[in-house]
Design an enzyme around this catalytic site. Structure first.
Site, short mmCIF file in Angstrom:
data_model
loop_
_atom_site.label_atom_id
_atom_site.label_comp_id
_atom_site.label_asym_id
_atom_site.label_seq_id
_atom_site.Cartn_x
_atom_site.Cartn_y
_atom_site.Cartn_z
N HIS A 18 -0.13 -5.84 -2.88
CA HIS A 18 1.06 -6.48 -3.46
C HIS A 18 1.92 -7.16 -2.40
CE1 HIS A 18 3.60 -3.32 -1.77
NE2 HIS A 18 2.65 -2.47 -2.16
N GLU B 223 -0.94 3.66 -5.61
CA GLU B 223 -0.85 4.10 -4.22
C GLU B 223 -0.95 5.61 -4.13
OE1 GLU B 223 -1.53 3.89 -1.30
OE2 GLU B 223 -0.07 2.52 -0.41
#
Length: 208
Positions: A11, A84
């Site tokens: 990202h 994550e």
């Protein structure tokens, strides 16, 4: 024909990145720069001609994936396995704060894939939950009429883990696979008729 290439995109920049805070499962937000990074790299990712676009459901990854979708025309699919690393109690904390409360913990976490942040998960567990996504896609496209590329939008830690797992690296080597810059990507590919993945690019980006 089969799944021949996997592209793993991190990202764009987030507010936590700017503040130097750990993220993990904390749902941080893209900054204006991060959104610009996502828009800038989208045409580059489109050159891979992906057949699928799958993202972590955390908003920083989902927003980045939306920019890629706008260029590729692909719908964004979401998979929680691309989240994550769960950092548990470390989520939202700075490295300075963590070192102040538990000296040496950051080095232990970075150097040992079996080390677990308090309330979080190990890198071994991250790999165990994320790599099966690629294995499932591989099975799905085993009889595809053409070679397939999939684009996964995720996070630095999970990308490093997936690369380590897919390359079947020994766990002792995993800490040597470095982090990923914002809006940078890794590319794994394989030769026709071969099952072994090869790393053809890592931490690739426009550096904007």
């Amino acid at each position: 024909m089969s799944l021949r290439r996997v592209v793993l995109l991190r990202h764009g920049q987030t507010d936590h990145n700017v503040d130097g805070r750990m993220q993990g499962h904390v749902d941080s937000t893209l900054t204006a720069r991060g959104l610009g990074q996502a828009r800038a790299v989208a045409p580059e990712l489109a050159r891979f001609a992906p057949a699928r676009l799958i993202s972590s459901d955390l908003s920083r990854a989902a927003r980045t994936a939306a920019e890629v979708a706008a260029v590729t025309g692909l719908p964004v699919e979401y998979d929680v396995r691309l989240r994550e690393t769960d950092l548990g109690d470390w989520g939202g904390m700075s490295i300075v704060d963590i070192e102040r409360t538990t000296p040496g913990a950051i080095d232990a976490w970075r150097s040992d894939p079996t080390w677990r942040p308090p309330g979080g998960e190990t890198r071994v567990e991250v790999v165990a939950r994320s790599v099966p996504l690629v294995e499932e896609l591989d099975a799905e496209y085993a009889d595809a009429e053409a070679d397939v590329t999939v684009l996964l939008v995720a996070h630095s830690g999970v990308i490093a883990g997936m690369v380590s797992g897919l390359l079947d690296l020994p766990q002792t080597v995993w800490p040597a696979v470095g982090g990923m810059g914002n809006a940078h990507w890794a590319v794994l590919g394989r030769r026709p008729g071969k099952s072994m993945w090869r790393l053809t690019g890592y931490n690739v980006g426009l550096d904007r």
